[in-house]
Write an enzyme that holds these catalytic residues in place. Structure first.
Site, PDB file in Angstrom:
ATOM      1  N   LYS A  44       0.817  -1.130  -0.207  1.00 51.75           N
ATOM      2  CA  LYS A  44      -0.053  -0.009   0.031  1.00 51.75           C
ATOM      3  C   LYS A  44       0.894   1.339  -0.132  1.00 51.75           C
ATOM      4  CE  LYS A  44      -3.377  -1.207  -0.581  1.00 51.75           C
ATOM      5  NZ  LYS A  44      -3.882  -1.874  -1.762  1.00 51.75           N
ATOM      6  N   HIS A  99       7.127  -7.855  -2.096  1.00 57.69           N
ATOM      7  CA  HIS A  99       6.649  -6.863  -0.605  1.00 57.69           C
ATOM      8  C   HIS A  99       7.634  -7.559   0.296  1.00 57.69           C
ATOM      9  CE1 HIS A  99       3.375  -4.607  -2.268  1.00 57.69           C
ATOM     10  NE2 HIS A  99       2.346  -5.421  -2.223  1.00 57.69           N
ATOM     11  N   SER A 129      -4.781   2.816   4.144  1.00 60.04           N
ATOM     12  CA  SER A 129      -4.921   2.111   2.630  1.00 60.04           C
ATOM     13  C   SER A 129      -5.183   0.737   2.993  1.00 60.04           C
ATOM     14  CB  SER A 129      -3.685   2.703   1.976  1.00 60.04           C
ATOM     15  OG  SER A 129      -3.993   1.965   0.453  1.00 60.04           O
TER      16      SER A 129
HETATM   17  S1  PPS Z   1      -0.561  -3.054  -3.018  1.00 61.06           S
HETATM   18  O1  PPS Z   1      -1.672  -3.814  -2.867  1.00 61.06           O
HETATM   19  O2  PPS Z   1       0.360  -3.253  -1.830  1.00 61.06           O
HETATM   20  O3  PPS Z   1       0.295  -3.656  -4.252  1.00 61.06           O
HETATM   21  O4  PPS Z   1      -1.029  -1.550  -3.302  1.00 61.06           O
HETATM   22  P1  PPS Z   1      -0.085  -0.443  -3.865  1.00 61.06           P
HETATM   23  O5  PPS Z   1       0.118  -0.366  -5.385  1.00 61.06           O
HETATM   24  O6  PPS Z   1       1.409  -0.476  -3.164  1.00 61.06           O
HETATM   25  O7  PPS Z   1      -0.773   0.980  -3.116  1.00 61.06           O
HETATM   26  C1  PPS Z   1      -2.297   1.029  -3.322  1.00 61.06           C
HETATM   27  C2  PPS Z   1      -2.187   2.609  -2.998  1.00 61.06           C
HETATM   28  O8  PPS Z   1      -1.718   3.491  -4.049  1.00 61.06           O
HETATM   29  C3  PPS Z   1      -2.380   4.381  -4.729  1.00 61.06           C
HETATM   30  N1  PPS Z   1      -2.368   4.706  -6.178  1.00 61.06           N
HETATM   31  C4  PPS Z   1      -2.072   5.589  -6.827  1.00 61.06           C
HETATM   32  N2  PPS Z   1      -1.925   6.964  -6.151  1.00 61.06           N
HETATM   33  C5  PPS Z   1      -1.700   8.112  -6.870  1.00 61.06           C
HETATM   34  N3  PPS Z   1      -1.457   7.775  -8.151  1.00 61.06           N
HETATM   35  C6  PPS Z   1      -1.735   6.558  -8.942  1.00 61.06           C
HETATM   36  N4  PPS Z   1      -1.441   6.844 -10.068  1.00 61.06           N
HETATM   37  C7  PPS Z   1      -1.992   5.695  -8.116  1.00 61.06           C
HETATM   38  N5  PPS Z   1      -1.953   4.341  -8.167  1.00 61.06           N
HETATM   39  C8  PPS Z   1      -2.376   3.735  -7.045  1.00 61.06           C
HETATM   40  C9  PPS Z   1      -3.954   3.622  -4.494  1.00 61.06           C
HETATM   41  O9  PPS Z   1      -4.792   4.580  -4.682  1.00 61.06           O
HETATM   42  C10 PPS Z   1      -3.621   3.068  -3.055  1.00 61.06           C
HETATM   43  O10 PPS Z   1      -3.705   4.154  -2.074  1.00 61.06           O
HETATM   44  P2  PPS Z   1      -5.144   4.554  -1.276  1.00 61.06           P
HETATM   45  O11 PPS Z   1      -4.617   5.645  -0.259  1.00 61.06           O
HETATM   46  O12 PPS Z   1      -5.748   3.437  -0.697  1.00 61.06           O
HETATM   47  O13 PPS Z   1      -5.751   5.435  -2.306  1.00 61.06           O
END
Ligand code: PPS
Length: 286
Positions: A44, A99, A129
């Protein structure tokens, strides 16, 4: 009966797609090549955003691949059963995601010159998140409340373990030339400069209009609409609670302020100070 998380080396993992024996095998046998580029994060932290950017840097902004191949195939997770399989036959140069805490990541990491990008995010936002995401999917034990998840997070009893240990472990590589430390916050605040920083680290030269395309095609909105990147494909295999959230949730910095009570915020600050005191605080830009 509800399914329980899998445990391996004292750390919880999702109960679908993971196998302790395979992770042990990967630790011993998986060879990280010099040409590999690794995306390393605690869950996340913006992992998939970074992967999307890396794919687009390689294609010079062209969206054909990101719109036709699932993100977990483009940059397989070494710790998952399917990712490990895919990596065996994947041609170099590979993108690899993980991860895993460093101490259980394939040990060849310590002898490779592969490029490693470690993306960190304010752990308070990581917590919020994660609370939503792990309750949205069907492959991790659910938690009843944010308060319950809050305590589990501080104790390192959420999937993939302790955020504090994860950061400590991977940041031990931070003085190596092949290691780039990024934060979700800087990526959010100045996406273009951060993409340029990544290009520089990778030795990729993109024209300004190609960077424009990377920016456009990796934006929150573009990823939210891209079913190869927004994890909506999980609904086809019945792994998400339909109508109870979204992988692309808010995509902002500081959402924890809308969720933590004053008591939780104070407790988090205290634990953070205690656990991270030995690292230079300027590493943490939030
Ligand atoms: S995972 O499941 O661990 O692989 O998730 P991960 O990709 O690490 O994190 C997901 C969070 O990243 C946000 N996200 C983004 N934020 C801004 N811009 C873009 N393009 C983007 N893509 C993914 C996603 O919304 C999750 O954060 P939260 O706070 O839940 O919205």
């Amino acid at each position: 009966m509800t399914q329980k998380n899998i445990w391996y080396e004292g750390i919880a993992f999702p109960f679908v797609g993971f196998n302790p024996e395979l992770m042990r095998k990967a630790y011993e046998e998986f060879v990280v090549n010099e040409e590999d580029v690794l995306t390393v994060t605690f869950p996340k932290s913006g992992t998939n955003w970074l992967i999307e950017i890396l794919c687009l840097i390689r294609s010079k902004g062209d969206a054909t691949q990101i719109q036709s191949v699932p993100i977990w195939v483009r940059s397989p997770w070494v710790e998952t059963v399917s990712g490990y399989e895919d990596l065996k036959t994947m041609e170099s140069p590979r993108l690899i995601s993980t991860h895993l805490p460093i101490h259980i990541f394939p040990k060849s990491i310590h002898t490779t010159k592969a490029k490693v990008i470690y993306l960190m995010r304010n752990p308070r936002d990581v917590l919020v998140s994660g609370y939503y995401f792990w309750n949205y999917v069907k492959f991790v034990e659910n938690t009843k409340s944010l308060q319950e998840y809050f305590e589990l997070f501080l104790d390192g009893n959420v999937v993939f373990g302790s955020w504090f240990d994860h950061v400590h472990g991977w940041l031990s590589l931070r003085d190596q030339k092949n290691f780039l430390l990024l934060s979700y916050e800087e990526l959010k605040q100045d996406t273009r400069s951060t993409i340029e920083k990544i290009c520089h680290f990778l030795g990729e030269k993109l024209e300004p209009e190609e960077i424009n395309l990377v920016l456009k095609n990796s934006s929150f909105q573009a990823m939210k609409e891209n079913k190869m990147s927004n994890y909506s494909l999980l609904s086809e295999v019945d792994l998400i609670h339909e109508g109870h959230g979204s992988f692309m949730r808010k995509g902002i910095s500081g959402d924890w302020k809308n969720h933590f009570t004053v008591t939780q915020a104070e407790k988090f600050d205290k634990v953070f100070k205690e656990k991270m005191a030995d690292l230079p605080q300027e590493l943490f830009p939030w």
